[in-house]
Write an enzyme that holds these catalytic residues in place. Structure first.
Site, PDB file in Angstrom:
ATOM      1  CG  HIS A  72      -2.105  -0.893   1.068  1.00  0.00           C
ATOM      2  ND1 HIS A  72      -3.271  -0.752   1.781  1.00  0.00           N
ATOM      3  CD2 HIS A  72      -2.302  -1.952   0.243  1.00  0.00           C
ATOM      4  CE1 HIS A  72      -4.132  -1.684   1.411  1.00  0.00           C
ATOM      5  NE2 HIS A  72      -3.565  -2.433   0.488  1.00  0.00           N
ATOM      6  N   PRO A 291      -4.521   0.620  18.659  1.00  0.00           N
ATOM      7  CG  PRO A 291      -6.334  -0.701  18.029  1.00  0.00           C
ATOM      8  CD  PRO A 291      -5.736  -0.026  19.203  1.00  0.00           C
ATOM      9  CE  LYS A 295       3.975   3.559  13.451  1.00  0.00           C
ATOM     10  NZ  LYS A 295       3.723   2.893  12.163  1.00  0.00           N
ATOM     11  CE1 TYR A 383      -1.235   4.030   9.383  1.00  0.00           C
ATOM     12  CE2 TYR A 383      -0.124   3.255   7.397  1.00  0.00           C
ATOM     13  CZ  TYR A 383      -1.157   3.162   8.309  1.00  0.00           C
ATOM     14  OH  TYR A 383      -2.125   2.193   8.164  1.00  0.00           O
TER      15      TYR A 383
HETATM   16  P1  RFL Z   1       1.329 -11.445  21.701  1.00  0.00           P
HETATM   17  O1  RFL Z   1       0.940 -11.506  20.255  1.00  0.00           O
HETATM   18  O2  RFL Z   1       0.272 -11.071  22.664  1.00  0.00           O
HETATM   19  O3  RFL Z   1       1.927 -12.863  22.066  1.00  0.00           O
HETATM   20  C1  RFL Z   1       2.199 -13.238  23.401  1.00  0.00           C
HETATM   21  C2  RFL Z   1       2.212 -14.746  23.507  1.00  0.00           C
HETATM   22  O4  RFL Z   1       2.535 -15.082  24.854  1.00  0.00           O
HETATM   23  C3  RFL Z   1       1.636 -16.084  25.329  1.00  0.00           C
HETATM   24  N1  RFL Z   1       1.494 -15.940  26.781  1.00  0.00           N
HETATM   25  C4  RFL Z   1       2.077 -16.761  27.668  1.00  0.00           C
HETATM   26  N2  RFL Z   1       2.860 -17.836  27.497  1.00  0.00           N
HETATM   27  C5  RFL Z   1       3.291 -18.455  28.616  1.00  0.00           C
HETATM   28  N3  RFL Z   1       2.974 -18.047  29.889  1.00  0.00           N
HETATM   29  C6  RFL Z   1       2.201 -16.975  30.086  1.00  0.00           C
HETATM   30  N4  RFL Z   1       1.895 -16.581  31.316  1.00  0.00           N
HETATM   31  C7  RFL Z   1       1.713 -16.278  28.951  1.00  0.00           C
HETATM   32  N5  RFL Z   1       0.931 -15.195  28.781  1.00  0.00           N
HETATM   33  C8  RFL Z   1       0.812 -15.015  27.466  1.00  0.00           C
HETATM   34  C9  RFL Z   1       0.336 -15.832  24.573  1.00  0.00           C
HETATM   35  O5  RFL Z   1      -0.455 -17.017  24.489  1.00  0.00           O
HETATM   36  C10 RFL Z   1       0.858 -15.356  23.218  1.00  0.00           C
HETATM   37  O6  RFL Z   1       0.963 -16.431  22.298  1.00  0.00           O
HETATM   38  O7  RFL Z   1       2.551 -10.438  21.925  1.00  0.00           O
HETATM   39  P2  RFL Z   1       3.762 -10.017  20.961  1.00  0.00           P
HETATM   40  O8  RFL Z   1       4.432 -11.219  20.381  1.00  0.00           O
HETATM   41  O9  RFL Z   1       4.568  -9.040  21.704  1.00  0.00           O
HETATM   42  O10 RFL Z   1       3.057  -9.296  19.709  1.00  0.00           O
HETATM   43  C11 RFL Z   1       2.384  -8.072  19.863  1.00  0.00           C
HETATM   44  C12 RFL Z   1       1.237  -7.974  18.859  1.00  0.00           C
HETATM   45  O11 RFL Z   1       0.445  -9.121  18.948  1.00  0.00           O
HETATM   46  C13 RFL Z   1       0.385  -6.712  19.093  1.00  0.00           C
HETATM   47  O12 RFL Z   1       1.187  -5.606  19.396  1.00  0.00           O
HETATM   48  C14 RFL Z   1      -0.462  -6.348  17.850  1.00  0.00           C
HETATM   49  O13 RFL Z   1      -1.412  -7.335  17.576  1.00  0.00           O
HETATM   50  C15 RFL Z   1      -1.171  -5.000  18.058  1.00  0.00           C
HETATM   51  N6  RFL Z   1      -2.068  -4.650  16.951  1.00  0.00           N
HETATM   52  C16 RFL Z   1      -1.557  -4.123  15.778  1.00  0.00           C
HETATM   53  N7  RFL Z   1      -0.229  -3.943  15.625  1.00  0.00           N
HETATM   54  C17 RFL Z   1       0.283  -3.484  14.437  1.00  0.00           C
HETATM   55  O14 RFL Z   1       1.495  -3.326  14.327  1.00  0.00           O
HETATM   56  N8  RFL Z   1      -0.527  -3.164  13.370  1.00  0.00           N
HETATM   57  C18 RFL Z   1      -1.879  -3.312  13.440  1.00  0.00           C
HETATM   58  O15 RFL Z   1      -2.541  -3.079  12.443  1.00  0.00           O
HETATM   59  C19 RFL Z   1      -2.438  -3.763  14.695  1.00  0.00           C
HETATM   60  N9  RFL Z   1      -3.765  -3.930  14.819  1.00  0.00           N
HETATM   61  C20 RFL Z   1      -3.448  -4.835  17.076  1.00  0.00           C
HETATM   62  C21 RFL Z   1      -4.276  -4.445  15.984  1.00  0.00           C
HETATM   63  C22 RFL Z   1      -4.006  -5.370  18.226  1.00  0.00           C
HETATM   64  C23 RFL Z   1      -5.373  -5.527  18.311  1.00  0.00           C
HETATM   65  N10 RFL Z   1      -5.868  -6.105  19.506  1.00  0.00           N
HETATM   66  C24 RFL Z   1      -6.876  -7.085  19.551  1.00  0.00           C
HETATM   67  C25 RFL Z   1      -5.203  -5.857  20.757  1.00  0.00           C
HETATM   68  C26 RFL Z   1      -5.636  -4.587  16.053  1.00  0.00           C
HETATM   69  C27 RFL Z   1      -6.201  -5.099  17.227  1.00  0.00           C
HETATM   70  C28 RFL Z   1      -7.698  -5.171  17.260  1.00  0.00           C
HETATM   71  C1  PHB Z   2      -6.101  -4.100  10.880  1.00  0.00           C
HETATM   72  O1  PHB Z   2      -6.453  -4.897  11.756  1.00  0.00           O
HETATM   73  O2  PHB Z   2      -6.162  -4.395   9.669  1.00  0.00           O
HETATM   74  C2  PHB Z   2      -5.627  -2.764  11.265  1.00  0.00           C
HETATM   75  C3  PHB Z   2      -5.696  -2.361  12.583  1.00  0.00           C
HETATM   76  C4  PHB Z   2      -5.271  -1.102  12.937  1.00  0.00           C
HETATM   77  C5  PHB Z   2      -4.761  -0.243  11.970  1.00  0.00           C
HETATM   78  C6  PHB Z   2      -4.659  -0.654  10.662  1.00  0.00           C
HETATM   79  C7  PHB Z   2      -5.105  -1.922  10.305  1.00  0.00           C
HETATM   80  O3  PHB Z   2      -4.366   1.011  12.301  1.00  0.00           O
END
Ligand code: RFL
Ligand code: PHB
Length: 388
Positions: A72, A291, A295, A383
């Protein structure tokens, strides 16, 4: 068991760190409290900075992302019934890649399996010990308690994991902002309404049109914290989304049955420092961003880059400098992303207590953005991701 690095958490940060270490010949194990399928069922991030794609390549897990990810060159902001495109490519020379966290995680898990990396799933009660001295990790599996001795522990276990809990009384300072709303997200096998993302500021609240592929869309609407996902039918969601989009976009929206629907609360959180003896906090374990700036996953990747450099220099070059610098190097980048995510959240959401005045301020800022190259450049630069 004895390993050089014990990694708690098999999300993107744990898997990426594990693969870079394995490739460098540094022995490691990954522990997670749930299983592979559970982890792959979580629908989260979708936008990758170029630094993240570079690291995935470095890990040897980038092939499918290059084949299937969507490049993109920009995104749109919509407000007051109109739309303005932020031309990332023209403003920064860079693009972002739309590729789901689920897919990235899948690719890293496959790579780990193919390269014989050790991973223990369904490990209960994972606990880091003695990270001020001779570190080890214990866990329970099938009713038996196991112990893993190690040199270092990487806490990659997310916002509610054991690692952050273990350092909460070890001099950790927490910085936090909780926002008075969440995002209701829907994943559906319908073509995206636009070829790029649309971030919408609307008097009824924020909305985001995102995507995972040319046939799979991800949409979000801002909702109050009291909202329950089970009270939102698919039709109610699509109706609310349409109301928050400019007319031409609303008319073009293709709706369908939801594959997944969930509500995520929004908050900003930073733990300082990120190092406690031989225990390091990485990714969401150390910080959480709303989100809005896309980031979270990308910050997890840059943390991994800094920590990997530190561990590689420690084992291969016998120098401590990069490891000692991990916390301060990572935090310098983290705070800039925390600031950007906060400012995007501030600009695009409806805040219950800011009223019509707040709405006009946001519209003025958005209008300014459409006429100011400098403002657009600052947004675009953040971004696509600050360099590391
Ligand atoms: P994770 O992905 O939460 O993985 C952690 C892992 O640790 C395990 N765990 C344990 N294991 C052993 N003992 C324990 N006590 C434990 N507790 C937990 C879990 O089962 C899991 O497998 O952390 P990590 O690896 O640091 O990754 C971070 C990302 O997942 C997170 O920052 C992103 O998903 C945030 N996020 C987004 N980030 C972006 O860069 N771009 C996006 O577009 C974006 N969109 C989002 C998002 C997060 C969202 N939510 C639901 C919070 C959109 C949403 C809606
Ligand atoms: C996505 O889940 O696709 C997503 C989430 C947050 C953003 C952009 C994309 O800012």
């Amino acid at each position: 068991m004895r390993v050089q690095v014990a990694i708690i958490g098999s999300g993107p940060s744990g898997l990426l760190l594990g693969q870079l270490l394995t490739n460098a010949g540094i022995d490691n194990v990954i522990l997670d409290r749930v299983d592979r399928d559970y982890i792959l069922g979580r629908i989260r991030a979708g936008v990758l900075e170029s630094g993240t794609t570079r690291l995935l390549d470095e890990a040897g897990a980038g092939a499918r992302m290059h084949a299937e990810g969507l490049i993109h060159d920009g995104f749109s902001l919509s407000f007051s019934g109109r739309r303005h495109r932020i031309d990332l490519k023209r403003l920064t020379g860079q693009s972002v890649t739309v590729y789901g966290q689920t897919e990235l995680t899948h690719d890293l898990m496959d790579r780990r399996e193919a390269t014989g990396g050790k991973a223990i799933y369904n490990a209960r009660n994972v606990t880091p010990h003695d990270f001020g001295g001779a570190p080890y990790v214990t866990y329970e599996k099938d009713g038996v308690t196991h112990r893993i001795d190690c040199d270092f522990i990487a806490g990659c276990d997310g916002a509610h994991g054991a690692s952050r809990a273990a350092v909460a009384d070890k001099g950790m300072k927490a910085f936090e902002r909780v926002y008075p709303f969440g995002w209701l997200g829907v994943l559906a096998d319908v073509p995206p309404v636009d070829h790029e993302l649309i971030y919408a500021n609307h008097i009824r609240g924020f909305a985001l049109c995102s995507q995972r592929s040319l046939s799979r869309s991800r949409y979000y609407v801002q909702v109050g914290l009291e909202e329950k996902v089970e009270n939102w039918s698919d039709d109610a969601f699509w109706d609310e989304l349409r109301r928050r989009l400019p007319d031409d976009v609303a008319q073009a929206l293709v709706t369908g049955q939801s594959l997944e629907k969930s509500i995520a609360p929004l908050r900003s959180f930073v733990a300082e420092p990120l190092r406690y003896g031989s225990l390091f906090l990485v990714g969401d374990a150390g910080h959480v961003v709303p989100p809005t700036g896309a980031k979270g996953l990308n910050l997890a990747a840059s943390d991994v880059h800094y920590l990997f450099e530190g561990l590689r220099d420690f084992y291969l070059d016998k120098t401590d400098a990069a490891l000692d610098a991990y916390s301060s190097r990572a935090l310098a980048r983290i705070w800039k992303a925390v600031r950007f995510s906060w400012s995007m959240t501030q600009l695009l959401h409806r805040f219950p207590d800011s009223g019509d005045f707040g709405q006009r301020i946001q519209e003025a800022e958005l209008d300014y953005l459409t006429t100011s190259h400098a403002a657009q450049e600052a947004m675009a630069e953040n971004y696509v991701g600050l360099p590391y």
